[in-house]
Each structure stands twice: as C-alpha cells, then as structure tokens.
Design a protein around this motif. Sequence first.
Motif, PDB file in Angstrom:
ATOM      1  N   SER A 179       0.872  -1.301  -0.037  1.00  0.00           N
ATOM      2  CA  SER A 179       0.080   0.207   0.035  1.00  0.00           C
ATOM      3  C   SER A 179       0.798   1.242  -0.249  1.00  0.00           C
ATOM      4  O   SER A 179       2.164   1.249   0.397  1.00  0.00           O
ATOM      5  N   ARG A 180       0.408   2.569  -0.131  1.00  0.00           N
ATOM      6  CA  ARG A 180       0.947   3.607  -0.322  1.00  0.00           C
ATOM      7  C   ARG A 180       1.724   3.933   1.156  1.00  0.00           C
ATOM      8  O   ARG A 180       2.607   4.334   1.255  1.00  0.00           O
ATOM      9  N   ARG A 181       0.740   3.565   2.101  1.00  0.00           N
ATOM     10  CA  ARG A 181       1.074   3.675   3.443  1.00  0.00           C
ATOM     11  C   ARG A 181       2.291   2.937   3.598  1.00  0.00           C
ATOM     12  O   ARG A 181       3.378   3.464   4.403  1.00  0.00           O
ATOM     13  N   SER A 217       3.820  13.092   4.572  1.00  0.00           N
ATOM     14  CA  SER A 217       3.159  12.157   3.548  1.00  0.00           C
ATOM     15  C   SER A 217       2.141  11.252   4.358  1.00  0.00           C
ATOM     16  O   SER A 217       1.322  10.842   4.127  1.00  0.00           O
ATOM     17  N   LEU A 218       3.096  10.762   5.492  1.00  0.00           N
ATOM     18  CA  LEU A 218       2.650   9.635   6.132  1.00  0.00           C
ATOM     19  C   LEU A 218       1.022  10.246   6.973  1.00  0.00           C
ATOM     20  O   LEU A 218       0.109   9.643   6.994  1.00  0.00           O
ATOM     21  N   ALA A 219       1.344  11.397   7.726  1.00  0.00           N
ATOM     22  CA  ALA A 219       0.307  12.020   8.052  1.00  0.00           C
ATOM     23  C   ALA A 219      -0.963  12.137   7.071  1.00  0.00           C
ATOM     24  O   ALA A 219      -2.032  11.969   7.623  1.00  0.00           O
ATOM     25  N   MET A 220      -0.876  12.585   6.285  1.00  0.00           N
ATOM     26  CA  MET A 220      -1.787  12.761   5.012  1.00  0.00           C
ATOM     27  C   MET A 220      -2.539  11.431   4.838  1.00  0.00           C
ATOM     28  O   MET A 220      -3.859  11.305   4.471  1.00  0.00           O
ATOM     29  N   GLU A 221      -1.669  10.411   4.552  1.00  0.00           N
ATOM     30  CA  GLU A 221      -2.147   9.046   4.326  1.00  0.00           C
ATOM     31  C   GLU A 221      -2.972   8.492   5.454  1.00  0.00           C
ATOM     32  O   GLU A 221      -4.093   7.812   5.040  1.00  0.00           O
ATOM     33  N   LEU A 222      -2.417   8.700   6.694  1.00  0.00           N
ATOM     34  CA  LEU A 222      -3.264   8.388   7.892  1.00  0.00           C
ATOM     35  C   LEU A 222      -4.551   9.043   8.045  1.00  0.00           C
ATOM     36  O   LEU A 222      -5.552   8.555   8.165  1.00  0.00           O
ATOM     37  N   ARG A 223      -4.762  10.019   7.454  1.00  0.00           N
ATOM     38  CA  ARG A 223      -6.023  11.162   7.269  1.00  0.00           C
ATOM     39  C   ARG A 223      -6.831  10.285   6.257  1.00  0.00           C
ATOM     40  O   ARG A 223      -7.904   9.939   6.305  1.00  0.00           O
ATOM     41  N   THR A 224      -6.442  10.036   5.297  1.00  0.00           N
ATOM     42  CA  THR A 224      -7.073   9.380   4.044  1.00  0.00           C
ATOM     43  C   THR A 224      -7.639   8.177   4.758  1.00  0.00           C
ATOM     44  O   THR A 224      -8.725   7.608   4.367  1.00  0.00           O
ATOM     45  N   GLU A 225      -6.713   7.414   5.326  1.00  0.00           N
ATOM     46  CA  GLU A 225      -7.320   5.941   6.084  1.00  0.00           C
ATOM     47  C   GLU A 225      -8.130   6.215   7.161  1.00  0.00           C
ATOM     48  O   GLU A 225      -8.826   5.249   7.715  1.00  0.00           O
ATOM     49  N   GLY A 226      -8.315   7.423   7.658  1.00  0.00           N
ATOM     50  CA  GLY A 226      -9.493   7.599   8.598  1.00  0.00           C
ATOM     51  C   GLY A 226      -8.867   7.477  10.141  1.00  0.00           C
ATOM     52  O   GLY A 226      -9.483   7.666  11.014  1.00  0.00           O
ATOM     53  N   GLU A 227      -7.478   7.536  10.127  1.00  0.00           N
ATOM     54  CA  GLU A 227      -6.691   7.411  11.397  1.00  0.00           C
ATOM     55  C   GLU A 227      -6.335   8.790  11.795  1.00  0.00           C
ATOM     56  O   GLU A 227      -5.154   9.230  11.656  1.00  0.00           O
ATOM     57  N   HIS A 228      -7.366   9.505  12.163  1.00  0.00           N
ATOM     58  CA  HIS A 228      -7.313  11.070  12.399  1.00  0.00           C
ATOM     59  C   HIS A 228      -6.291  11.240  13.605  1.00  0.00           C
ATOM     60  O   HIS A 228      -5.549  12.140  13.502  1.00  0.00           O
TER      61      HIS A 228
END
Length: 107
Positions: free
Chosen positions: A2-4, A23-34
């Motif tokens: 995965s991208r993450r 980038s990791l923070a943005m990917e976590l946001r996308t995954e709903g891991e706020h």
Amino acid sequence: MSRRQKIEAMLKDDPTDMFLRYSLAMELRTEGEHESSLAQLNELMNEQPACVPAFFMAGQQLVDLDRVDEARTALRDGIEEARKQDDSHAAAEMSDFLTSLGDLGEL
C-alpha cells in the motif's frame, strides 16, 4: 504494498525526512486514522524549523472532526510560524481559512 507501507518503508531509511513524515500524516488522514495523523502533524509543527503546511492540514482536519477551537489554535500558531519563516502565501491561506471559521481574533 500500500501507499502507506511504501511511505513507512522509506521512513525506515530516513526517519527525519519531513516530507515523508508529512506524507504519512496525510495518508493516515485518508485512511481515517485521525488521531495518528494529528499526532504526526503535531510532531512536524514542533520541529525546528516547524513544517508550516502541517499547521494548515491540522486545522483543516480538526474542523472536519468538529474540533473548531483546536483548529483555530493550530491556524493561529501556523500563521505566526509562517510569518517567522517569511512564507506570506501560507500565512494568507491560513488567515483566510481562520476567517472563514468566523474567528475575528486572527493575527
């Protein structure tokens, strides 16, 4: 992979890379891991020098989570940091967003 997972693998090689951490923070946001995303952004906001985009992204994410007072704080801090770093464009974007939240106490 995965991208993450790709980002996390690259971070193993260079854990201080600010772009990868962002980038990791943005990917976590996308995954709903706020909360994990906000924790990553908070770390970036506390770096020396701070990562200015992290303030704006934290502000946006906090608004999405109905945590508007926290968003205002992040945006005010981000405006101040952007001005310290002579980033008038980022300061203006955050100021506009802060104003859109109905906050009259912007910097």
